[in-house]
Structures are given as C-alpha cells and as structure tokens.
Design a protein around this motif. Structure first.
Motif, PDB file in Angstrom:
ATOM      1  N   ALA A  90       1.052  -1.058  -0.044  1.00  0.00           N
ATOM      2  CA  ALA A  90       0.000   0.158  -0.170  1.00  0.00           C
ATOM      3  C   ALA A  90       0.717   1.247  -0.068  1.00  0.00           C
ATOM      4  O   ALA A  90       0.524   2.147  -0.764  1.00  0.00           O
ATOM      5  N   GLN A  91       1.924   1.323   0.681  1.00  0.00           N
ATOM      6  CA  GLN A  91       2.792   2.502   0.769  1.00  0.00           C
ATOM      7  C   GLN A  91       3.419   2.802  -0.664  1.00  0.00           C
ATOM      8  O   GLN A  91       3.872   3.798  -0.958  1.00  0.00           O
ATOM      9  N   GLN A  92       3.834   1.447  -1.147  1.00  0.00           N
ATOM     10  CA  GLN A  92       4.452   1.692  -2.610  1.00  0.00           C
ATOM     11  C   GLN A  92       3.605   2.655  -3.504  1.00  0.00           C
ATOM     12  O   GLN A  92       3.996   3.443  -4.204  1.00  0.00           O
ATOM     13  N   LEU A  93       2.343   1.812  -3.310  1.00  0.00           N
ATOM     14  CA  LEU A  93       1.355   2.448  -4.520  1.00  0.00           C
ATOM     15  C   LEU A  93       0.857   3.811  -3.912  1.00  0.00           C
ATOM     16  O   LEU A  93       0.873   4.770  -5.052  1.00  0.00           O
TER      17      LEU A  93
ATOM     18  N   LEU B 265       2.875  -2.421  -8.625  1.00  0.00           N
ATOM     19  CA  LEU B 265       1.736  -3.004  -9.020  1.00  0.00           C
ATOM     20  C   LEU B 265       2.232  -4.644  -9.239  1.00  0.00           C
ATOM     21  O   LEU B 265       1.541  -5.473  -8.916  1.00  0.00           O
ATOM     22  N   LEU B 266       3.369  -4.967  -9.621  1.00  0.00           N
ATOM     23  CA  LEU B 266       3.949  -6.150  -9.752  1.00  0.00           C
ATOM     24  C   LEU B 266       4.079  -6.640  -8.350  1.00  0.00           C
ATOM     25  O   LEU B 266       3.440  -7.933  -8.086  1.00  0.00           O
ATOM     26  N   ASN B 267       4.501  -6.076  -7.443  1.00  0.00           N
ATOM     27  CA  ASN B 267       4.596  -6.413  -5.917  1.00  0.00           C
ATOM     28  C   ASN B 267       3.318  -6.822  -5.260  1.00  0.00           C
ATOM     29  O   ASN B 267       3.251  -7.714  -4.799  1.00  0.00           O
ATOM     30  N   ASN B 268       2.441  -5.773  -5.572  1.00  0.00           N
ATOM     31  CA  ASN B 268       0.986  -5.971  -5.264  1.00  0.00           C
ATOM     32  C   ASN B 268       0.435  -7.225  -5.818  1.00  0.00           C
ATOM     33  O   ASN B 268      -0.468  -7.982  -5.078  1.00  0.00           O
TER      34      ASN B 268
ATOM     35  N   VAL C 135      -9.086  -7.026  -7.204  1.00  0.00           N
ATOM     36  CA  VAL C 135      -7.667  -6.400  -7.078  1.00  0.00           C
ATOM     37  C   VAL C 135      -6.950  -6.732  -8.354  1.00  0.00           C
ATOM     38  O   VAL C 135      -6.193  -5.783  -9.136  1.00  0.00           O
ATOM     39  N   MET C 136      -7.212  -7.889  -8.805  1.00  0.00           N
ATOM     40  CA  MET C 136      -6.418  -8.113 -10.236  1.00  0.00           C
ATOM     41  C   MET C 136      -6.984  -7.547 -11.192  1.00  0.00           C
ATOM     42  O   MET C 136      -6.403  -6.983 -11.904  1.00  0.00           O
ATOM     43  N   LYS C 137      -8.226  -7.500 -11.315  1.00  0.00           N
ATOM     44  CA  LYS C 137      -8.958  -6.413 -12.503  1.00  0.00           C
ATOM     45  C   LYS C 137      -8.698  -5.152 -12.460  1.00  0.00           C
ATOM     46  O   LYS C 137      -8.376  -4.299 -13.456  1.00  0.00           O
TER      47      LYS C 137
ATOM     48  N   VAL D  18      -5.519  -0.452 -14.358  1.00  0.00           N
ATOM     49  CA  VAL D  18      -4.453   0.692 -14.060  1.00  0.00           C
ATOM     50  C   VAL D  18      -3.326   0.710 -15.234  1.00  0.00           C
ATOM     51  O   VAL D  18      -2.855   1.638 -15.697  1.00  0.00           O
ATOM     52  N   MET D  19      -2.894  -0.739 -15.227  1.00  0.00           N
ATOM     53  CA  MET D  19      -1.766  -0.888 -16.232  1.00  0.00           C
ATOM     54  C   MET D  19      -2.282  -0.410 -17.753  1.00  0.00           C
ATOM     55  O   MET D  19      -1.449   0.129 -18.389  1.00  0.00           O
ATOM     56  N   ASP D  20      -3.435  -0.739 -18.164  1.00  0.00           N
ATOM     57  CA  ASP D  20      -4.038  -0.393 -19.538  1.00  0.00           C
ATOM     58  C   ASP D  20      -4.020   1.231 -19.461  1.00  0.00           C
ATOM     59  O   ASP D  20      -3.805   1.988 -20.445  1.00  0.00           O
ATOM     60  N   ASP D  21      -4.552   1.808 -18.365  1.00  0.00           N
ATOM     61  CA  ASP D  21      -4.609   3.426 -18.448  1.00  0.00           C
ATOM     62  C   ASP D  21      -3.977   4.046 -17.010  1.00  0.00           C
ATOM     63  O   ASP D  21      -4.998   4.289 -16.143  1.00  0.00           O
ATOM     64  N   PRO D  22      -2.731   4.087 -17.121  1.00  0.00           N
ATOM     65  CA  PRO D  22      -2.238   4.715 -15.867  1.00  0.00           C
ATOM     66  C   PRO D  22      -2.392   5.887 -15.181  1.00  0.00           C
ATOM     67  O   PRO D  22      -2.258   6.970 -16.015  1.00  0.00           O
ATOM     68  N   LYS D  23      -3.299   6.292 -14.058  1.00  0.00           N
ATOM     69  CA  LYS D  23      -3.564   7.333 -13.712  1.00  0.00           C
ATOM     70  C   LYS D  23      -3.286   7.320 -12.091  1.00  0.00           C
ATOM     71  O   LYS D  23      -3.703   6.296 -11.460  1.00  0.00           O
ATOM     72  N   PRO D  24      -2.963   8.461 -11.286  1.00  0.00           N
ATOM     73  CA  PRO D  24      -2.724   8.004  -9.984  1.00  0.00           C
ATOM     74  C   PRO D  24      -4.246   7.872  -9.323  1.00  0.00           C
ATOM     75  O   PRO D  24      -3.947   7.212  -8.502  1.00  0.00           O
TER      76      PRO D  24
END
Length: 121
Positions: A30-33, A51-54, A87-89, A94-100
């Motif tokens: 959570a802190q990484q994200l 994202l990979l870690n999560n 979480v996976m979805k 997020v990977m398809d459309d990265p936005k904070p």
C-alpha cells in the motif's frame, strides 16, 4: 542501516505471527502504491514494480485462502478471494490506463485488510 537496526529487524521477523507478516506486506505494498500516487510526476515510473509487488502478494493470498485445508471460515475465504479478483482486475485497468487516482482502491483495500489482520478493524 545500523547494526542494532539489523538485529532488531531479524528478531522482529522471528517473533512476528503469520498474520502480522501478511499485514506488514500489505502495508508495504500500500505504501509503495501511495508513494507513486502522491508523487506521480516524479515516481510514475515506479508504478509497474509497485503493481507487480501487489499482484504477487495478492496471488499468494488468493492461493492461500482457496486451499481446502485453510482454517478460515468458508465465507471469509470466499470474500478474500473475491477481493483478490477485484484487485487483479483493478491492476489490469491501471496498467491499461495509468492514472494516479486509480490507485486509491488498491491502497485502501490493502490498508483495510492489514488493519483487520492486526485486529484494528
């Protein structure tokens, strides 16, 4: 890191319960994200590793709760598995459309589950 801090870290790992260890890993993810979200312009390139870690963490959690020998009640196991699917979805989205702003739900889920594991929910 000082020698004392290293020794403390080793002892803490030895005495932590599995629930505490899971909670620590969820809070770390959570802190990484959150760090990527909060400092988007300078840390957006850290998004993929976070994202990979999560995703790895949630893969382990989902595998654990779906094992027949898992002692948790069936309904709780199903709830965690369902959250894991979400979480996976969300990760793919997020990977398809990265936005904070898309990271908030992942951060909240990790923090809330960690609080539950630590008895703070």
């Amino acid at each position: 890191m000082t020698h004392a801090a290293q020794v403390y870290g080793k002892v803490a790992k030895q005495v932590a319960t599995p629930r505490e260890t899971e909670a620590d890993k969820l809070l770390f993810a959570a802190q990484q994200l959150a760090s990527v979200r909060d400092e988007w312009e300078s840390k957006k390139f850290d998004l993929a590793p976070a994202l990979l870690n999560n995703r790895k963490l949630w893969t382990v959690l989902m595998a654990s709760v779906t094992r027949p020998e898992n002692p948790l009640p069936a309904q709780l196991r199903q709830n965690v598995a369902n959250i894991g699917i979400f979480v996976m979805k969300q990760t793919v989205e997020v990977m398809d459309d990265p936005k904070p702003e898309k990271l908030g739900s992942l951060i909240t889920i990790n923090r809330e589950l960690a609080a539950g594991l630590l008895g703070r929910a």
